[in-house]
Design a protein around this motif. Structure first.
Motif, PDB file in Angstrom:
ATOM      1  N   PHE A  76     -54.388  -8.382   6.971  1.00  0.00           N
ATOM      2  CA  PHE A  76     -54.338  -9.532   7.882  1.00  0.00           C
ATOM      3  C   PHE A  76     -55.752 -10.065   8.132  1.00  0.00           C
ATOM      4  N   LEU A  77     -55.880 -11.379   8.131  1.00  0.00           N
ATOM      5  CA  LEU A  77     -57.139 -11.996   8.523  1.00  0.00           C
ATOM      6  C   LEU A  77     -57.122 -12.259  10.028  1.00  0.00           C
ATOM      7  N   ILE A  78     -58.275 -12.143  10.650  1.00  0.00           N
ATOM      8  CA  ILE A  78     -58.381 -12.495  12.064  1.00  0.00           C
ATOM      9  C   ILE A  78     -58.495 -14.015  12.190  1.00  0.00           C
ATOM     10  N   SER A  79     -59.249 -14.620  11.283  1.00  0.00           N
ATOM     11  CA  SER A  79     -59.426 -16.066  11.351  1.00  0.00           C
ATOM     12  C   SER A  79     -59.767 -16.617   9.972  1.00  0.00           C
ATOM     13  N   VAL A  80     -59.755 -17.936   9.885  1.00  0.00           N
ATOM     14  CA  VAL A  80     -60.044 -18.644   8.636  1.00  0.00           C
ATOM     15  C   VAL A  80     -61.267 -19.526   8.863  1.00  0.00           C
ATOM     16  N   LEU A  81     -62.207 -19.487   7.928  1.00  0.00           N
ATOM     17  CA  LEU A  81     -63.394 -20.341   8.058  1.00  0.00           C
ATOM     18  C   LEU A  81     -63.093 -21.740   7.534  1.00  0.00           C
ATOM     19  N   VAL A  82     -63.496 -22.729   8.306  1.00  0.00           N
ATOM     20  CA  VAL A  82     -63.352 -24.127   7.879  1.00  0.00           C
ATOM     21  C   VAL A  82     -64.656 -24.858   8.178  1.00  0.00           C
ATOM     22  N   ALA A  83     -64.831 -25.994   7.541  1.00  0.00           N
ATOM     23  CA  ALA A  83     -65.990 -26.845   7.845  1.00  0.00           C
ATOM     24  C   ALA A  83     -65.509 -28.287   7.916  1.00  0.00           C
ATOM     25  N   PRO A  84     -66.113 -29.067   8.815  1.00  0.00           N
ATOM     26  CA  PRO A  84     -65.656 -30.450   8.973  1.00  0.00           C
ATOM     27  C   PRO A  84     -66.094 -31.363   7.839  1.00  0.00           C
ATOM     28  N   LEU A  85     -65.259 -32.364   7.573  1.00  0.00           N
ATOM     29  CA  LEU A  85     -65.610 -33.455   6.665  1.00  0.00           C
ATOM     30  C   LEU A  85     -65.960 -34.658   7.525  1.00  0.00           C
ATOM     31  N   TYR A  86     -67.098 -35.265   7.214  1.00  0.00           N
ATOM     32  CA  TYR A  86     -67.493 -36.473   7.937  1.00  0.00           C
ATOM     33  C   TYR A  86     -67.540 -37.645   6.964  1.00  0.00           C
ATOM     34  N   ASN A  87     -67.119 -38.783   7.440  1.00  0.00           N
ATOM     35  CA  ASN A  87     -67.204 -40.019   6.667  1.00  0.00           C
ATOM     36  C   ASN A  87     -68.666 -40.232   6.238  1.00  0.00           C
ATOM     37  N   VAL A  88     -68.872 -40.413   4.943  1.00  0.00           N
ATOM     38  CA  VAL A  88     -70.250 -40.492   4.431  1.00  0.00           C
ATOM     39  C   VAL A  88     -71.016 -41.663   5.043  1.00  0.00           C
ATOM     40  N   ASP A  89     -70.324 -42.744   5.340  1.00  0.00           N
ATOM     41  CA  ASP A  89     -71.016 -43.886   5.957  1.00  0.00           C
ATOM     42  C   ASP A  89     -71.507 -43.530   7.360  1.00  0.00           C
ATOM     43  N   HIS A  90     -70.682 -42.796   8.104  1.00  0.00           N
ATOM     44  CA  HIS A  90     -71.089 -42.374   9.444  1.00  0.00           C
ATOM     45  C   HIS A  90     -72.283 -41.426   9.375  1.00  0.00           C
ATOM     46  N   VAL A  91     -72.263 -40.545   8.363  1.00  0.00           N
ATOM     47  CA  VAL A  91     -73.368 -39.584   8.209  1.00  0.00           C
ATOM     48  C   VAL A  91     -74.665 -40.329   7.923  1.00  0.00           C
ATOM     49  N   CYS A  92     -74.596 -41.296   7.026  1.00  0.00           N
ATOM     50  CA  CYS A  92     -75.813 -42.032   6.682  1.00  0.00           C
ATOM     51  C   CYS A  92     -76.370 -42.775   7.901  1.00  0.00           C
ATOM     52  N   GLN A  93     -75.457 -43.197   8.779  1.00  0.00           N
ATOM     53  CA  GLN A  93     -75.908 -43.891   9.996  1.00  0.00           C
ATOM     54  C   GLN A  93     -76.324 -42.905  11.096  1.00  0.00           C
ATOM     55  N   GLY A  94     -76.072 -41.625  10.876  1.00  0.00           N
ATOM     56  CA  GLY A  94     -76.368 -40.617  11.899  1.00  0.00           C
ATOM     57  C   GLY A  94     -75.425 -40.701  13.087  1.00  0.00           C
ATOM     58  N   GLU A  95     -74.246 -41.324  12.887  1.00  0.00           N
ATOM     59  CA  GLU A  95     -73.342 -41.625  14.001  1.00  0.00           C
ATOM     60  C   GLU A  95     -72.042 -40.830  13.959  1.00  0.00           C
ATOM     61  N   HIS A  96     -71.955 -39.840  13.075  1.00  0.00           N
ATOM     62  CA  HIS A  96     -70.652 -39.186  12.901  1.00  0.00           C
ATOM     63  C   HIS A  96     -70.223 -38.339  14.093  1.00  0.00           C
ATOM     64  N   LEU A  97     -71.165 -37.979  14.976  1.00  0.00           N
ATOM     65  CA  LEU A  97     -70.780 -37.208  16.160  1.00  0.00           C
ATOM     66  C   LEU A  97     -71.005 -38.022  17.438  1.00  0.00           C
TER      67      LEU A  97
END
Lengths: 195, 59
Positions: A76-97
């Motif tokens: 049994f796993l305790i948890s699963v690792l995931v990572a967020p996907l951010y819209n590339v345009d938002h990332v380039c603008q520094g506005e994704h968060l």
């Protein structure tokens, strides 16, 4: 620029490495005060599963297998690792968060920084370009923002919130770059006066 | 064909059988699809949701 990656849109019962889910919750804090509980959650529009696929397969068989039930819950796993996907345009603008009141660094698309981002030459990020059949914007996976969710949570939401699965070998490329990111060795900075 | 409920994980010989071929360049995205992506997913950003509630302790 890389070609679009291949994905599988067929939904399988179990969680797989490379699965992309929408609207995944991360519990940021749980505070209890004078009989009132306050739960803050961050809803990520898209995340990708990074946990090793054989671990996920063993967990599924141990939990839900129709054959002989194992005598223990060793797989049994305790948890699963995931990572967020951010819209590339938002990332380039520094506005994704921006909706979390977090300002990120901007990345001009033209020039060395933008080109190294889109060519997967920066260890922290992984660029994913999707074809027109896939209902996802071209995205950046930010390995630094990885977090965990439970297997049961993902299993519960898979019916409604599964988007697609990143196909081999694109999935292995993602997994290996994540492992490489986590295993970086921070060397001490050189101080003035050091020879 | 895989049996229902059967899963051999990444080592299943049928594993790549249902890979969708998707080699179209981004410029080939139809306007309709671009509009759908923009409406449904293009503007989505992580957001915070806060819940507050009274605690009822179970005995």
């Amino acid at each position: 620029m890389p070609d679009p990656i291949k994905v599988r849109v067929g939904r399988e019962p179990r969680i797989r490495q490379g699965d992309i889910f929408r609207d995944v919750e991360f519990v940021e804090s749980v505070i209890e005060e004078e009989g009132i509980i306050r739960v803050a959650r961050i809803i990520f529009p898209f995340v990708v599963v990074l946990t090793q696929d054989c671990d996920l397969a063993q967990d599924f068989k141990a939990r839900y297998g129709r054959k002989i039930k194992p005598s223990n819950q060793d797989k049994f796993l305790i948890s699963v690792l995931v990572a967020p996907l951010y819209n590339v345009d938002h990332v380039c603008q520094g506005e994704h968060l921006s909706e979390l009141d977090i300002q990120m660094a901007t990345v001009p698309r033209t020039g060395g920084l933008g080109s190294s981002l889109l060519q997967n030459k920066r260890p922290r990020y992984h660029y994913l370009e999707f074809s027109h059949e896939v209902p996802l914007p071209n995205s950046i996976v930010d390995f630094k923002h990885h977090f965990s969710v439970t297997v049961e949570y993902l299993k519960r939401v898979k019916q409604d919130d599964f988007v697609c699965n990143i196909a081999p070998v694109y999935r292995e490329d993602l997994g290996q770059r994540f492992a490489s990111f986590l295993s970086r060795i921070g060397l001490p900075e050189k101080k003035s006066g050091d020879s | 064909m895989k049996k229902k409920g059967h899963d051999d994980g990444p080592f299943d010989r049928d594993y790549v059988a249902d890979v969708q071929t998707s080699t179209a360049p981004p410029s080939a995205k139809s306007e309709d699809m671009l509009e759908i992506q923009e409406n449904l997913y293009g503007v989505a950003k992580p957001r915070r949701v806060v819940l507050r509630g009274k605690i009822i302790r179970e005995e």
